[in-house]
Motif scaffolding. Structure first.
Motif, PDB file in Angstrom:
ATOM      1  N   HIS A  54     -24.179 -44.040  63.528  1.00 54.63           N
ATOM      2  CA  HIS A  54     -24.816 -42.826  63.022  1.00 54.63           C
ATOM      3  C   HIS A  54     -26.212 -43.144  62.487  1.00 54.63           C
ATOM      4  N   MET A  55     -26.322 -44.191  61.678  1.00 51.07           N
ATOM      5  CA  MET A  55     -27.627 -44.575  61.125  1.00 51.07           C
ATOM      6  C   MET A  55     -28.584 -44.978  62.241  1.00 51.07           C
ATOM      7  N   ALA A  56     -28.114 -45.757  63.191  1.00 53.84           N
ATOM      8  CA  ALA A  56     -28.956 -46.205  64.310  1.00 53.84           C
ATOM      9  C   ALA A  56     -29.453 -45.015  65.122  1.00 53.84           C
ATOM     10  N   ARG A  57     -28.621 -44.011  65.291  1.00 56.77           N
ATOM     11  CA  ARG A  57     -28.996 -42.809  66.041  1.00 56.77           C
ATOM     12  C   ARG A  57     -30.215 -42.137  65.422  1.00 56.77           C
ATOM     13  N   TYR A  58     -30.339 -42.249  64.118  1.00 53.65           N
ATOM     14  CA  TYR A  58     -31.472 -41.645  63.403  1.00 53.65           C
ATOM     15  C   TYR A  58     -32.585 -42.640  63.117  1.00 53.65           C
ATOM     16  N   GLY A  59     -32.440 -43.858  63.624  1.00 49.71           N
ATOM     17  CA  GLY A  59     -33.499 -44.846  63.463  1.00 49.71           C
ATOM     18  C   GLY A  59     -33.418 -45.693  62.211  1.00 49.71           C
ATOM     19  N   TYR A  60     -32.254 -45.722  61.573  1.00 50.00           N
ATOM     20  CA  TYR A  60     -32.076 -46.522  60.357  1.00 50.00           C
ATOM     21  C   TYR A  60     -31.091 -47.645  60.624  1.00 50.00           C
ATOM     22  N   GLN A  61     -31.305 -48.762  59.948  1.00 52.37           N
ATOM     23  CA  GLN A  61     -30.412 -49.902  60.109  1.00 52.37           C
ATOM     24  C   GLN A  61     -29.521 -50.017  58.884  1.00 52.37           C
ATOM     25  N   ALA A  62     -28.222 -49.897  59.105  1.00 55.77           N
ATOM     26  CA  ALA A  62     -27.256 -50.066  58.024  1.00 55.77           C
ATOM     27  C   ALA A  62     -26.938 -51.549  57.892  1.00 55.77           C
ATOM     28  N   GLY A  63     -26.770 -52.010  56.671  1.00 56.81           N
ATOM     29  CA  GLY A  63     -26.470 -53.417  56.426  1.00 56.81           C
ATOM     30  C   GLY A  63     -25.024 -53.754  56.724  1.00 56.81           C
TER      31      GLY A  63
END
Length: 139
Positions: free
Chosen positions: A93-102
């Protein structure tokens, strides 16, 4: 999708721990729930949530840079309890919006120790997404 349940805890970087403990405990009525001296962390109960105090001269506090002030952050991160806590979904979900989750790690919060993931917002604020207390998963 997951849904937000509530704020789990706030983490404040502090210069004068004794004054902050007095304010939050004596003035506001929080109670000390947990001390993690080796890390430099005092966790206060504030209703169903926690307020964590991190002295800037402790292990965690030094990692945050300068002491709170005009040029330094006071809030280290805030935590949102999410449900369901699906690690794969959260990362996708985070990657889909361009964010990297730890990486997922077990961390202590208002409901006890459980899994959590850090992500950084567009302005550099760290948001912790937290799952349920691990003990409740075994019931």
């Amino acid at each position: 999708m997951f849904r937000l349940l509530h704020i789990d805890h706030l983490v404040l970087r502090v210069v004068d721990l004794s004054k902050m403990l007095h304010f939050y405990c004596e003035v506001l009525g929080c109670t000390v729930e947990k001390r993690q001296e080796a890390l430099g962390l005092i966790q206060l109960r504030a209703g169903s949530a926690l307020i964590d105090l991190v002295p800037v001269d402790g292990e965690l506090g030094r990692a945050g840079g300068a002491a709170p002030g005009k040029e330094g952050r006071n809030v280290d991160h805030f935590c949102l309890r999410v449900e369901p806590f699906d690690v794969e979904f959260i990362h996708e979900h985070m990657a889909r919006y361009g964010y990297q989750a730890g990486a997922v790690a077990l961390r202590y919060g208002a409901e006890g120790e459980g899994p959590s993931i850090y992500v950084t917002d567009p302005e550099g604020n760290v948001v912790e997404l937290k799952g349920p207390d691990s003990a409740s998963l075994n019931r």
